[in-house]
Design an enzyme around this catalytic site. Structure first.
Site, mmCIF file in Angstrom:
data_model
loop_
_atom_site.group_PDB
_atom_site.id
_atom_site.type_symbol
_atom_site.label_atom_id
_atom_site.label_comp_id
_atom_site.label_asym_id
_atom_site.label_seq_id
_atom_site.Cartn_x
_atom_site.Cartn_y
_atom_site.Cartn_z
ATOM 1 N N ASP A 267 -7.082 -13.845 9.067
ATOM 2 C CA ASP A 267 -8.286 -14.566 9.469
ATOM 3 C C ASP A 267 -7.968 -15.261 10.796
ATOM 4 O O ASP A 267 -6.833 -15.254 11.283
ATOM 5 C CB ASP A 267 -8.696 -15.565 8.396
ATOM 6 C CG ASP A 267 -10.207 -15.827 8.400
ATOM 7 O OD1 ASP A 267 -10.832 -15.695 9.474
ATOM 8 O OD2 ASP A 267 -10.751 -16.166 7.340
ATOM 9 N N TRP A 268 -8.979 -15.864 11.395
ATOM 10 C CA TRP A 268 -8.865 -16.460 12.729
ATOM 11 C C TRP A 268 -7.699 -17.464 12.782
ATOM 12 O O TRP A 268 -7.730 -18.499 12.108
ATOM 13 C CB TRP A 268 -10.165 -17.152 13.097
ATOM 14 C CG TRP A 268 -10.186 -17.793 14.465
ATOM 15 C CD1 TRP A 268 -9.424 -18.832 14.899
ATOM 16 C CD2 TRP A 268 -11.017 -17.435 15.576
ATOM 17 N NE1 TRP A 268 -9.712 -19.146 16.190
ATOM 18 C CE2 TRP A 268 -10.701 -18.302 16.639
ATOM 19 C CE3 TRP A 268 -12.006 -16.468 15.775
ATOM 20 C CZ2 TRP A 268 -11.336 -18.251 17.878
ATOM 21 C CZ3 TRP A 268 -12.643 -16.413 17.009
ATOM 22 C CH2 TRP A 268 -12.308 -17.287 18.045
#
Length: 725
Positions: A267-268
């Site tokens: 994820d980011w």
């Protein structure tokens, strides 16, 4: 391009070119982007060079055919080996045509229509140049304080599996290479992100492995069994180890046990977040732990490109681990046909025709209609009579903020508001619309205008709820009641003595105290999407009959949370025949039961259940039981019902839930019509994870329940006489 061709391509790649394939950057980093160079905040501090960008493997967040074509064209001109980029985006519940949020979609209990919504989202996204969507999110959620509840399909593992499969089928179609209207799906967040402590985003998850396997993992496995191409790691820890650096979770379980050989993406910023988690000292150690865990693509941090080559030189990892990741990335690019068609489905002219097409909006309207849940309807307040004068009041009376978080290219100003929908249905002289209050503020003038409008009307319709920023990622709340100004408005309007209907726009189950006692009818509309206003007015006037059912319990009080239907019993259950009045598992100041249970939802007609019968009361591993329940429409209008079947294992090696959903069927009944609904009970449905984590069934006594929700059910006992050992 074949596997051998890809491997030949890899032989031509330098180590640095391979590592760059593992890098995902937002579109402003890339030449050809209209936003090129518009890099601010933490992005500006990223140690990214032009060389990294020229050899990067994927792009995050870009949308629009012209933009994608421009970036891809420029990239191919600068990339030494002509390796195309993968374009990825968050297409969660629609691209331009916005559907209800996933929690609402689940409340339709209509997997076919959910699949259709994903097909349309894929069609609009692919013609705009998107190759991969970061969906579906299949995190099982039991805590409505968590903002990302809106992105889930609720509290039940079985239902999550059903919708996981439906969304993957819709996004990916039958053939990614040749179906240019499809996109690759990325199931998230692996694993158990929905169990974050205290319902707080990015927070710790601490589950036993048995509980993880029993309730939280099946949704991801269902998506992968349906062919989902990618998996995204979760922000949270699992067994004390952040998911993005968790070898046991990603290598042992996902790769080896489940056999997943697709792309695993962080994820980011999650790779670099191994540092504040406290399991990596610096970027270099974060890169080491993430690559060893099997994370193929690092999203929006530069730990890999800065340190993997050095880690190889120092003997900490072998280059083969990089080759494995690169092969998976290039394989997906090949599967999407990007080597032959680097612009794939991106088409500027066709984009104008496809995106937001009227046919797509019609599906959005249908899904919004089926997703709304009628929670209360005293005195048959609904459906409305078209001759009545309406006072439409509230912060959502004329608001386009009904699309919800993660609404991609949806435009609030283009959403059909309640005001617009009412104006199409009623003569202007029968409709008075005032704001009454804002979402979190109210003035004396607003309240005065609302009271005046209500006094001159026959019926009051109040549109209240959460601003979309109050839900979604980082939208966690400890107070899940409506904001105080809206409760003040409802209380004041109730003094007018007029029938009052409350429409709720929100992304989570709410504590509805202050709403129910002042409302004659309550319709849970969630964030209903582009055609939300039209769908709601269809329901209010009986053009459509409400059929939605909750897939997440509504708590009586936030202090009950987590409260869910398939909980365990205790040694001192409330209501047991020999229980003492005080010394049982209960609250002194609130009921144990939720305000509205899982599976609950009212209709404008009356439905009757009777005659739950089994073909046998003995089940074996080789023979099934057929259950039949009779459902009758004893009301005056046609209605759709979602018939729900649950099973309880009375005695297990480990404690078993009081009920578990095993099947459901949607049926339509005309007034006076009766149908028999059947359900096949198999030994496989009785299997569960034992203390040693083996997955098998036990001989013994079971109860089948059939009904309109998880609470209001008929029951019938049966025996399993030969389990699977």
């Amino acid at each position: 391009m074949t596997t051998s061709t890809i491997q030949n391509l890899m032989k031509q790649m330098t180590l640095h070119e391979k590592i760059a394939q593992l890098l995902q950057l937002a579109s402003p980093f890339f030449k050809g982007s209209t936003e090129q160079g518009h890099i601010t905040g933490p992005m500006a501090a990223m140690p990214i060079s032009d060389e990294h960008i020229e050899h990067a493997g994927s792009v995050l967040g870009v949308a629009g055919a012209a933009e994608v074509i421009s970036i891809q064209k420029t990239h191919l001109e600068n990339n030494r080996l002509g390796i195309p980029l993968l374009f990825m985006a968050d297409i969660i519940h629609g691209y331009k045509t916005i559907f209800p949020v996933p929690l609402a979609i689940a409340c339709s209990w209509d997997p076919e229509l959910a699949q259709k919504s994903a097909e349309i989202a894929a069609k609009e996204a692919s013609v705009s140049g998107v190759h991969v969507t970061f969906a579906p999110m299949v995190d099982l959620v039991r805590d409505p304080r968590w903002g990302r509840v809106m992105e889930s399909t609720g509290e039940d593992s079985y239902l999550n599996q059903v919708f996981a499969r439906a969304f993957v089928r819709g996004f990916q179609g039958q053939d990614l290479a040749n179906d240019l209207q499809s996109v690759a799906a990325c199931v998230k967040h692996f694993a158990a992100y929905g169990a974050a402590e205290a319902g707080r985003d990015y927070n710790t998850v601490d589950l036993s492995e048995r509980q993880l396997r029993e309730f939280y993992l099946p949704g991801y496995k269902a998506a992968l069994d349906e062919g989902c191409e990618m998996v995204m790691t979760a922000f949270n820890t699992v067994d004390g180890i952040p998911a993005s650096g968790n070898e046991k979770l990603m290598r042992s379980l996902l790769r080896e046990e489940w056999g997943f050989d697709g792309i695993l993406i962080s994820d980011w910023g999650a790779v670099k977040e191994l540092i504040p988690h406290g399991v990596a000292e610096d970027d270099k150690e974060a890169a080491l732990k993430a690559i060893k865990a099997g994370v193929d693509i690092e999203m929006m941090t530069a730990c890999y490109v800065q340190h993997l080559a050095q880690l190889i030189a120092e003997g900490e990892i072998k280059e083969t681990i990089i080759d494995e990741a690169v092969l998976r990335i290039l394989t997906l690019k090949e599967k999407l046909g990007l080597f032959e068609k680097p612009y794939r489905g991106a088409d500027v002219e066709l984009e104008q025709q496809v995106v937001g097409h009227q046919d797509h909006l019609q599906v959005s309207r249908e899904l919004a209609t089926k997703s709304c849940v009628l929670l209360k309807n005293d005195h048959h307040t609904l459906p409305l009579n078209s001759n009545k004068k309406i006072a439409l009041i509230g912060p959502f009376a004329d608001s386009g903020d009904i699309l919800g978080p993660w609404s991609a290219l949806g435009v609030k100003e283009e959403a059909v508001t309640l005001k617009q929908a009412f104006e199409k249905h009623l003569p202007i002289e029968q409709l008075n619309i005032v704001t009454g209050c804002h979402v979190e503020t109210i003035s004396s003038q607003q309240l005065e205008e609302a009271m005046q409008a209500a006094s001159n009307a026959d019926v009051i319709v109040v549109a209240v709820g959460e601003d979309s920023d109050m839900s979604g990622e980082a939208g966690c709340r400890t107070n899940i009641q409506l904001p105080a100004p809206q409760l003040e408005l409802l209380k004041a309007l109730a003094t007018c003595g007029k029938p009052m209907i409350t429409i709720l726009f929100n992304g989570r189950p709410l504590d509805l105290h202050g709403v129910l006692e002042h409302s004659d009818a309550v319709l849970e509309a969630w964030y209903p999407g582009s055609e939300g206003g039209s769908a709601i007015v269809d329901l209010l006037y009986g053009i459509k009959n409400p059929s939605g059912k909750l897939t997440m319990s509504f708590p009586d009080n936030v202090g009950q949370v987590p409260v869910y239907y398939n909980h365990f019993n205790t040694g001192r259950p409330q209501g047991a025949p020999d229980a003492q009045e005080r010394y049982v598992s209960q609250y002194l100041d609130a009921p144990n039961e939720p305000l509205f249970p899982f599976g609950f939802g009212l209709s404008y007609t009356q439905l009757s259940y009777s005659d739950l019968e089994l073909t046998s009361t003995q089940l074996t591993k080789d023979t099934d039981i057929t259950a039949t329940v009779t459902v009758s429409n004893v009301g005056n209008v046609t209605g759709e019902e979602i018939v729900q079947f649950y099973i309880q294992d009375l005695v297990g090696e480990v404690v078993r839930p009081l009920k578990e959903l095993k099947s459901f069927q949607r049926i339509s009944l005309k007034p006076g019509e009766t149908k028999q609904v059947t359900f096949t009970i198999t030994e496989q449905q009785l299997r569960y994870h034992h203390a040693d984590l083996s997955f098998k069934s036990d001989k013994g006594s079971f109860v089948l329940y059939a009904g309109t929700n998880s609470k209001d059910v008929l029951s019938h006992s049966f025996q399993l006489i030969s389990g699977r050992n």
